[in-house]
Write an enzyme that holds these catalytic residues in place. Structure first.
Site, PDB file in Angstrom:
ATOM      1  CB  CYS A  78      -0.829  -0.079   1.200  1.00  0.00           C
ATOM      2  SG  CYS A  78      -1.891   1.540   1.627  1.00  0.00           S
TER       3      CYS A  78
ATOM      4  CB  CYS B  70      -3.254   4.036  -5.462  1.00  0.00           C
ATOM      5  SG  CYS B  70      -4.415   3.053  -4.598  1.00  0.00           S
TER       6      CYS B  70
HETATM    7  N1  DGL Z   1      -4.039   0.880  -2.065  1.00  0.00           N
HETATM    8  C1  DGL Z   1      -3.663   1.823  -1.057  1.00  0.00           C
HETATM    9  C2  DGL Z   1      -2.629   2.624  -1.678  1.00  0.00           C
HETATM   10  O1  DGL Z   1      -1.888   1.970  -2.493  1.00  0.00           O
HETATM   11  C3  DGL Z   1      -4.695   2.797  -0.564  1.00  0.00           C
HETATM   12  C4  DGL Z   1      -6.311   2.708  -0.781  1.00  0.00           C
HETATM   13  C5  DGL Z   1      -6.932   3.334   0.297  1.00  0.00           C
HETATM   14  O2  DGL Z   1      -7.240   2.728   1.513  1.00  0.00           O
HETATM   15  O3  DGL Z   1      -7.197   4.456   0.239  1.00  0.00           O
HETATM   16  O4  DGL Z   1      -2.331   3.780  -1.348  1.00  0.00           O
END
Ligand code: DGL
Length: 268
Positions: A73, A186
């Site tokens: 993440c 993301c």
């Molecule tokens: N998948 C996450 C990232 O790479 C974030 C998504 C979220 O929970 O806002 O930042």
């Protein structure tokens, strides 16, 4: 020979885009995945909330004897120094924001004008700017948040008209900036890679940080003598979520076509 599993976590299904890369590079390893689905999206949460949640998840994964922990993440990865400063971990922790993906972007750009699409928290943290500055502060970086897109992808609605409209809205400002390289900042975004490519045009190269991060994970395991060698059989995967397992299963199936035999709900 270290048979212990690798821990991977995200706020939701996004981290599966990194798990997919890890699995294709190291299919013989076992993986434990945690999606903090009851608390997602992280992109609009405070730094304190994210650090606290991450510490609990890391503790859970360490309790499952994980030999390495991968932060799948971007939003959490941007806070990795805070997370590791508060508590010392014996287990190596690798985050998805690292020199690898930035180096990959710098390798392909011709006009040194790079975009990054990410959560609001990642954009406001300036973390991608910081990593690029380590290489070359004169490189232009256009960071764009995409907050409203994330819940749609999390729900697995990757082909819906709303996703297209939102992606257009967020990418439009970038089209004006003449970027030739776009970092998918993301982990939810690789699941709509085709839509993004279609909107931004074929001349812009998309960089999915998951690729280089998986290679960095392989290096970290090798450097620490943690690789599972003499492997013959494919590894096993276990999934844990803080929200409803059924929601996670159906979204994961929609975005990846994976069927999960076991998704367990945990309280953290
Ligand atoms: N998948 C996450 C990232 O790479 C974030 C998504 C979220 O929970 O806002 O930042």
């Amino acid at each position: 020979m270290d048979k212990r599993p690798i821990g991977v976590f995200d706020s939701g299904i996004g981290g599966l885009s990194l798990l997919r890369e890890l699995d294709s590079l190291m299919p013989y390893e076992d993986y434990i995945y945690v999606g903090d689905t009851a608390y997602m999206p992280y992109g609009t949460r405070t730094e304190q909330e994210i650090v606290n949640r991450s510490e609990q998840i890391i503790r859970f994964l360490e309790g499952k004897q994980c030999k390495m922990i991968v932060i799948a993440c971007n939003t959490i990865s941007g806070l990795l120094p805070e997370i590791t400063r508060r508590e010392k971990h014996d287990t190596p922790v690798v985050g998805i924001i690292n020199y690898g993906c930035v180096a990959a972007a710098l390798y392909v750009t011709y006009n040194f004008s790079i975009g990054v699409l990410a959560t609001r928290r990642t954009v406001n943290s300036g973390v991608y700017r910081e990593v690029i500055d380590n290489f070359d502060p004169s490189v232009s970086l256009f960071a764009q948040e995409c907050t409203d897109l994330i819940p749609h992808i999390e729900a697995g609605h990757i082909g819906s008209p709303e996703v297209r409209v939102l992606a257009e809205k967020y990418l439009r400002p970038m089209l004006k900036e003449d970027i030739d390289t776009l970092i998918l900042g993301c982990t939810h975004l690789p699941f709509i890679k085709n839509i993004i490519q279609d909107i931004i045009g074929p001349s812009v190269i998309l960089i999915d940080p998951a690729r280089r991060t998986a290679v960095l994970c392989l290096k970290t395991l090798r450097d620490n003598g943690l690789l599972k060698v003499n492997h013959k059989e494919p590894g096993k995967k276990k999934f844990f979520v803080t929200g409803k397992p059924a929601d996670f299963k159906s979204s994961a199936q929609l975005v990846l076509g994976w069927k999960f035999p076991r998704v367990e709900r945990i309280k953290l």
